[in-house]
Design a protein around this motif. Sequence first.
Motif, mmCIF file in Angstrom:
data_model
loop_
_atom_site.group_PDB
_atom_site.id
_atom_site.type_symbol
_atom_site.label_atom_id
_atom_site.label_comp_id
_atom_site.label_asym_id
_atom_site.label_seq_id
_atom_site.Cartn_x
_atom_site.Cartn_y
_atom_site.Cartn_z
ATOM 1 N N TYR A 13 0.816 -1.434 0.026
ATOM 2 C CA TYR A 13 -0.039 0.059 0.056
ATOM 3 C C TYR A 13 0.837 1.389 0.152
ATOM 4 O O TYR A 13 0.591 2.244 -0.610
ATOM 5 C CB TYR A 13 -0.956 -0.112 1.317
ATOM 6 N N PHE A 14 1.856 1.318 0.686
ATOM 7 C CA PHE A 14 2.924 2.633 0.682
ATOM 8 C C PHE A 14 1.944 3.936 1.141
ATOM 9 O O PHE A 14 1.862 4.746 0.479
ATOM 10 C CB PHE A 14 3.524 2.781 -0.828
ATOM 11 N N CYS A 15 1.352 3.614 2.293
ATOM 12 C CA CYS A 15 0.729 4.938 2.895
ATOM 13 C C CYS A 15 1.849 6.023 3.083
ATOM 14 O O CYS A 15 2.834 5.643 3.304
ATOM 15 C CB CYS A 15 0.185 4.622 4.159
ATOM 16 N N SER A 16 1.643 7.203 2.869
ATOM 17 C CA SER A 16 2.686 8.219 2.777
ATOM 18 C C SER A 16 3.440 8.480 4.064
ATOM 19 O O SER A 16 4.642 8.852 3.854
ATOM 20 C CB SER A 16 1.913 9.484 2.257
ATOM 21 N N PHE A 17 2.955 7.812 5.202
ATOM 22 C CA PHE A 17 3.827 8.180 6.376
ATOM 23 C C PHE A 17 4.467 6.847 6.714
ATOM 24 O O PHE A 17 5.220 6.920 7.940
ATOM 25 C CB PHE A 17 2.674 8.494 7.456
ATOM 26 N N CYS A 18 4.247 5.734 6.146
ATOM 27 C CA CYS A 18 4.927 4.605 6.840
ATOM 28 C C CYS A 18 6.076 4.002 6.226
ATOM 29 O O CYS A 18 6.268 3.819 4.814
ATOM 30 C CB CYS A 18 3.761 3.441 6.477
ATOM 31 N N LYS A 19 6.759 3.432 6.808
ATOM 32 C CA LYS A 19 8.164 3.094 6.393
ATOM 33 C C LYS A 19 8.147 1.463 6.390
ATOM 34 O O LYS A 19 8.974 0.951 5.592
ATOM 35 C CB LYS A 19 9.164 3.621 7.484
ATOM 36 N N ILE A 20 7.124 0.857 6.778
ATOM 37 C CA ILE A 20 7.035 -0.656 6.666
ATOM 38 C C ILE A 20 7.311 -1.193 5.484
ATOM 39 O O ILE A 20 8.106 -2.279 5.347
ATOM 40 C CB ILE A 20 5.736 -1.107 7.486
ATOM 41 N N PRO A 21 6.790 -0.849 4.348
ATOM 42 C CA PRO A 21 6.888 -1.559 3.087
ATOM 43 C C PRO A 21 8.071 -1.440 2.657
ATOM 44 O O PRO A 21 8.759 -2.676 1.959
ATOM 45 C CB PRO A 21 5.903 -0.665 2.243
ATOM 46 N N TYR A 22 9.068 -0.455 3.055
ATOM 47 C CA TYR A 22 10.505 -0.265 2.633
ATOM 48 C C TYR A 22 11.203 -1.185 3.469
ATOM 49 O O TYR A 22 12.356 -1.749 3.016
ATOM 50 C CB TYR A 22 10.914 1.171 2.806
ATOM 51 N N VAL A 23 10.786 -1.739 4.817
ATOM 52 C CA VAL A 23 11.639 -2.725 5.338
ATOM 53 C C VAL A 23 11.104 -4.281 5.723
ATOM 54 O O VAL A 23 11.876 -5.001 5.854
ATOM 55 C CB VAL A 23 11.646 -2.119 6.956
ATOM 56 N N ARG A 24 9.838 -4.266 5.284
ATOM 57 C CA ARG A 24 9.178 -5.511 5.377
ATOM 58 C C ARG A 24 8.978 -6.139 4.100
ATOM 59 O O ARG A 24 8.552 -7.371 4.012
ATOM 60 C CB ARG A 24 7.934 -5.634 6.208
ATOM 61 N N GLY A 25 9.179 -5.206 2.988
ATOM 62 C CA GLY A 25 8.854 -5.626 1.748
ATOM 63 C C GLY A 25 7.520 -5.791 1.137
ATOM 64 O O GLY A 25 6.640 -5.442 1.832
ATOM 65 N N ARG A 26 7.261 -6.354 0.146
ATOM 66 C CA ARG A 26 6.060 -6.764 -0.557
ATOM 67 C C ARG A 26 5.373 -7.770 0.098
ATOM 68 O O ARG A 26 5.836 -8.819 0.518
ATOM 69 C CB ARG A 26 6.204 -6.855 -2.247
ATOM 70 N N LEU A 27 4.099 -7.873 -0.488
ATOM 71 C CA LEU A 27 2.977 -8.619 0.197
ATOM 72 C C LEU A 27 3.465 -10.271 0.068
ATOM 73 O O LEU A 27 3.915 -10.686 -0.797
ATOM 74 C CB LEU A 27 1.755 -8.706 -0.382
ATOM 75 N N ALA A 28 3.398 -11.132 1.168
ATOM 76 C CA ALA A 28 3.953 -12.365 0.958
ATOM 77 C C ALA A 28 3.078 -12.994 2.158
ATOM 78 O O ALA A 28 2.917 -12.723 3.016
ATOM 79 C CB ALA A 28 5.328 -12.641 1.264
ATOM 80 N N SER A 29 2.259 -14.291 1.563
ATOM 81 C CA SER A 29 1.301 -14.964 2.401
ATOM 82 C C SER A 29 2.003 -16.298 2.734
ATOM 83 O O SER A 29 2.727 -16.962 1.744
ATOM 84 C CB SER A 29 0.081 -15.073 1.638
#
Length: 437
Positions: A158-174
């Motif tokens: 999703y890359f919400c504008s305030f969030c760093k998580i996608p940059y450190v946890r990567g893309r969706l993986a189930s």
Amino acid sequence: MRQRLGLPYNTRMPDVAFYSLGCKLNQYEVQALREGFLGHGYREVPFEGPADYYVVNSCTVTADADRTTLALVRSAHRANPGAQIVVTGCLATADAAQLRDLPGVTHVVDNRRKNSILYRITGLPETAEEESPFFEAGISYFEDKTRAFVKVQDGCDYFCSFCKIPYVRGRLASRDPRRILEELDRLDAHGYREIVLSGVCLGSYGRDLGDGWSLARLIQEALSRPGSYRIRLSSIDPRDTPLELARIMAETPRLCPHLHLSLQSGDDDTLRRMRRGYTTSDYARLVEGLRRGVPDIGLSTDIIVGFPGEDDEAHRRSEAFVAGVGFHRVHVFPYSERERTAAARMENAQPAEVIQDRLARMDRAARASAAAAVETWIGRTVTVLVESRSLRAGCAEGFSEHYARCVLESAEEGLRGSLVRMKVDARDGLRLRGRSV
Ligand code: SF4
């Protein structure tokens, strides 16, 4: 094992200490590491004392989290200057160089290679795993916890504008659903009566698996198997919350009628700049639909105050919307600028004193509406997962299925970890008081 680790037979097995910062995923991953090390003969010791190895699972969701990670690494080095310190997690993924320079740090391992830590330390071939955000062996218990967290998904698209998580946890993986179901069975067999399905973007579980997998299907598969635990869902995004979840909640008490439905702001303009992908009316419609399915559903949320460009009018709208939804728990966070995020490049950053003032106002408004929400459970009978017992007061504490904090009066001993029916007699602040029935 000593011989295989190259240790003389008369030496003690190495000591290892763990510390996990941050979210349920981090705590789950440290549990998986714990079981790996202990399963190979290592001895766990408290983090505050001397150890041969320290494993720090770091967090970077706020600037405070970064500072705490660095302080933990320094304290480990002070406790045993000869120890090997392994730093993993989100700060290790975001800024490995900073950590590598710290005294005592021998391994900096990013999130997607956490499952290689055991092999890096032991060198034992059977501990080598393919690179993955998931641990092959999973977990079978949860150290010192009455409820177990199970990681089902990692990453976010999703890359919400305030969030760093996608940059450190990567893309969706189930995670492979079979592994999850086996893990739930193991935890059930170990007596866990509540299991929290956890992920970075939980509601998007299965999207990358295809074959009709989804969070709702995973829950139904789990509940179709024998077991005496209830499932709770960790934080979920409104964009990924199908009404089907409410339908399952209405059908069975084994899915807790509670959602932590992250709102982040009650103002449409702020939501747009946060790139949340929904408006307050979308959110209100979703809540209405959930309440149609489960009228007394427990709703909690996260709210950020002081986002860049949020003026006092926007804050007032946000406060009014939050009060209007009737959440029974609201976590209010001051905006924390995170590098690499779009919001960090936005103008109109709010002064610290303004953010503090809005934090206090939002907290007051949220507490008032939460008290009203909690009040609606008086006279009802709820099921509490008992977490602790205070000897002095002879009371036990825990959480109901709606995730309201409960105080069980004149509770008998030995209830920790069990599900107890409680008749709610009164509200005590945001807690419910009652007796077992
Ligand atoms: S959905 Fe959650 S994890 Fe993903 S970018 Fe937004 S806030 Fe971050």
